[in-house]
Design a protein around this motif. Structure first.
Motif, mmCIF file in Angstrom:
data_model
loop_
_atom_site.group_PDB
_atom_site.id
_atom_site.type_symbol
_atom_site.label_atom_id
_atom_site.label_comp_id
_atom_site.label_asym_id
_atom_site.label_seq_id
_atom_site.Cartn_x
_atom_site.Cartn_y
_atom_site.Cartn_z
ATOM 1 N N ALA A 13 47.067 43.751 38.179
ATOM 2 C CA ALA A 13 45.712 43.813 37.643
ATOM 3 C C ALA A 13 44.946 44.987 38.236
ATOM 4 O O ALA A 13 43.998 45.485 37.647
ATOM 5 C CB ALA A 13 44.975 42.521 37.963
ATOM 6 N N GLN A 54 47.231 33.547 35.432
ATOM 7 C CA GLN A 54 47.656 34.771 34.748
ATOM 8 C C GLN A 54 47.397 34.726 33.235
ATOM 9 O O GLN A 54 46.852 35.665 32.660
ATOM 10 C CB GLN A 54 49.154 34.993 35.012
ATOM 11 C CG GLN A 54 49.759 36.191 34.299
ATOM 12 C CD GLN A 54 49.302 37.510 34.906
ATOM 13 O OE1 GLN A 54 49.524 37.731 36.089
ATOM 14 N NE2 GLN A 54 48.664 38.341 34.123
ATOM 15 N N SER A 100 44.843 37.111 31.215
ATOM 16 C CA SER A 100 45.293 38.097 30.228
ATOM 17 C C SER A 100 44.569 37.914 28.897
ATOM 18 O O SER A 100 44.151 38.890 28.267
ATOM 19 C CB SER A 100 46.797 37.969 29.958
ATOM 20 O OG SER A 100 47.485 37.965 31.159
ATOM 21 N N ARG A 119 41.033 39.162 29.218
ATOM 22 C CA ARG A 119 41.001 40.626 29.150
ATOM 23 C C ARG A 119 41.095 41.108 27.700
ATOM 24 O O ARG A 119 40.338 41.982 27.261
ATOM 25 C CB ARG A 119 42.203 41.195 29.925
ATOM 26 C CG ARG A 119 41.909 41.391 31.382
ATOM 27 C CD ARG A 119 41.151 42.667 31.514
ATOM 28 N NE ARG A 119 40.939 43.005 32.892
ATOM 29 C CZ ARG A 119 40.095 43.951 33.291
ATOM 30 N NH1 ARG A 119 39.389 44.630 32.447
ATOM 31 N NH2 ARG A 119 39.949 44.223 34.546
#
Ligand code: ADP
Ligand code: MG
Length: 464
Positions: A25, A135, A139, A142
């Motif tokens: 990241a 995670q 993701s 994002r």
């Protein structure tokens, strides 16, 4: 090979071969600085301390090796911070450690006039540590921030308390505001939504007209971030209005992100039509972080606060304190604050001493709920059956709220269980009761604080 290509290839290799997923990241935001072939230095530029320290600590050796491999000889790696990195608010020695005066970014210039986003700057992707436990949620978050309303709509994040839902939700909002200043982003807790609706309904009765304003407020936004949506369960009018706003936004391809404390199918009294809407999009859960991530979170916190505490002590705290990230941060702050107050070095000894006190907390877990209610009943001279009963006399309600609060704080029971113990009350009722007491405490209601302290003493049979 071109300079930037050289760095790209190193980053690529690190990403593929590095075990800790959160490292990936931080890597993409780095750049190559100066390569000095005379002094044999190789400079990497990082967007902030957090990213630099993570990479340096975890990947320093690997980077050195890869540089040597590519350039044919050993270079000293210089870890720099980008000059145009945005200054984070710094904690100075005079600043209160527990400042709650978060700077709101409602005043962001670019935002449409008079529009309050309710976003807090402190919560960003930059200070969000990613590990195997979060995670997937990270993701997707994002991807949404890059392209709101396009894929993953709606997106629902669920986890236990204190595991980073609000942080991630706010980070999405902050990033979207940054990437798309023209978009109206609104962060709402379910409680805000509920309060807004109640206000609107009351005004309608008195003056007329504001329910329309309420509806308009929620359907005129581009990104809706709703925190703790489970709280609307069991409330018909609220669910109706929520469903209306949700559908309108969804049909207009506006991004919706929600958080809940459990999977939607496990939320009782949440209408089926709403559950099925939630399931139309993406759902991701978040788990407790492993020890690596816990350490990384505390190191990041240290950097942000510029606290003087070494890695060894941080590792000790991360290993010693279980529970949520909120609890972990709480313990860390306790240690740092104690060292500061006593004007001593914040090392393992200091941490040990401070955390030993939390043994008391472990004892707390063995306290039976009935003991808690008994002591409250004795203290206020109110029968237990009255505390559990339906009557709403002021003193009864008060002792009932204290019971809710202490059952949560000491016995750490889930809201539903507390509801069952206290005469079969709904978990939202319990939530509000606890909130009331928490508000009183944060508003420094000394009478209440004192009473709670005395009750606790009698529960534990000693001074806490
Ligand atoms: P939740 O909303 O799930 O109850 P929060 O988002 O309020 O949890 O997180 C509790 C605290 O832990 C906050 O101070 C938050 O910044 C911090 N925190 C949680 N997850 C992370 C993470 N992955 N990285 C850094 N800090 C985190
Ligand atoms: Mg939260």
């Amino acid at each position: 090979m071109e300079k930037q290509d050289l760095w790209k290839s190193i980053v690529g290799e690190l990403e593929v071969t590095s075990a800790s997923s959160y490292i990936s990241a931080f890597l993409p935001k780095t750049n190559l600085g100066n390569i000095d072939s005379v002094n044999k230095t190789f400079e990497i530029i990082f967007p902030n301390n957090l990213s630099r320290d993570n990479i340096k600590n975890k990947l320093g050796e690997k980077i050195e090796l890869l540089v040597k491999e590519r350039l044919g000889e050993k270079y000293q790696i210089l870890y720099s911070i980008s000059k145009d990195s945005i200054e984070k608010p710094k904690y100075t020695s005079n600043a209160p450690l527990f400042s709650n005066n978060f700077e709101r970014i409602n005043e962001i210039k670019e935002s449409p006039i008079n529009f309050e986003s309710h976003l807090l700057k402190e919560y960003s992707f930059d200070n969000y540590i990613v590990g195997p436990n979060n995670q997937l949620a990270y993701s997707v978050a994002r991807a949404i921030a890059e392209n709101p309303g396009v894929s993953y709509n709606p997106f629902l994040i669920y986890s236990g308390v204190g595991l980073g839902k609000t942080h991630l939700l706010q980070a999405i909002g902050n990033e979207i505001v940054k990437n798309f200043p023209e978009k109206k982003v609104l962060y709402t807790t379910s409680q805000d939504f509920l309060n807004d609706l109640m206000d609107a309904l009351q005004h309608r009765r008195n003056k007329g007209g504001t329910l329309r304003e309420f509806k308009n407020k929620y359907i005129k936004i581009d990104v809706w971030l709703i925190d703790d949506v489970q709280l609307i369960a069991g409330r018909d009018t609220t669910q109706d209005e929520f469903y209306f706003a949700f559908n309108t936004l969804y049909l207009n391809k506006k991004q919706i992100v929600l958080t809940t404390d459990r999977h939607p199918s496990e939320i009782k009294k949440l209408e089926e039509r709403i559950k099925s809407r939630f399931k139309m999009g993406m759902i991701a859960d978040m788990q407790s972080p492993d020890i690596d991530v816990r350490c990384a979170i505390l190191r990041a916190k240290r950097d942000l606060m510029e606290a003087k505490i070494d890695n060894e002590t941080i590792d000790y705290i991360a290993q010693r304190v279980f529970g949520s990230i909120r609890e972990l941060e709480g313990a860390f702050l306790q240690v740092v604050t104690q060292a500061k107050i006593n004007n001593e070095i914040c090392d393992i000894n200091c941490a040990k001493r401070v955390l030993e006190k939390s043994l008391v907390q472990e004892q707390e877990k063995n306290i039976k709920p009935v003991k808690i209610v008994q002591e409250i009943s004795k203290f206020y001279n109110i029968e237990i059956r009255e505390i559990k009963g339906p009557k709403r006399d002021k003193n009864l309600v008060y002792s009932r709220h204290i019971s809710m609060y202490l059952l949560k704080e000491i016995a750490r029971l889930p809201l539903i269980t507390i509801g069952e113990i206290l005469g079969g009350r709904d978990h939202t009722t319990i939530m509000h009761g606890i909130q009331k007491i928490e508000n009183e405490i944060s508003n420094k209601n000394y009478k209440l604080i004192k009473e709670i302290s005395i009750i606790k003493q009698s529960i534990f049979g000693e001074i806490v």
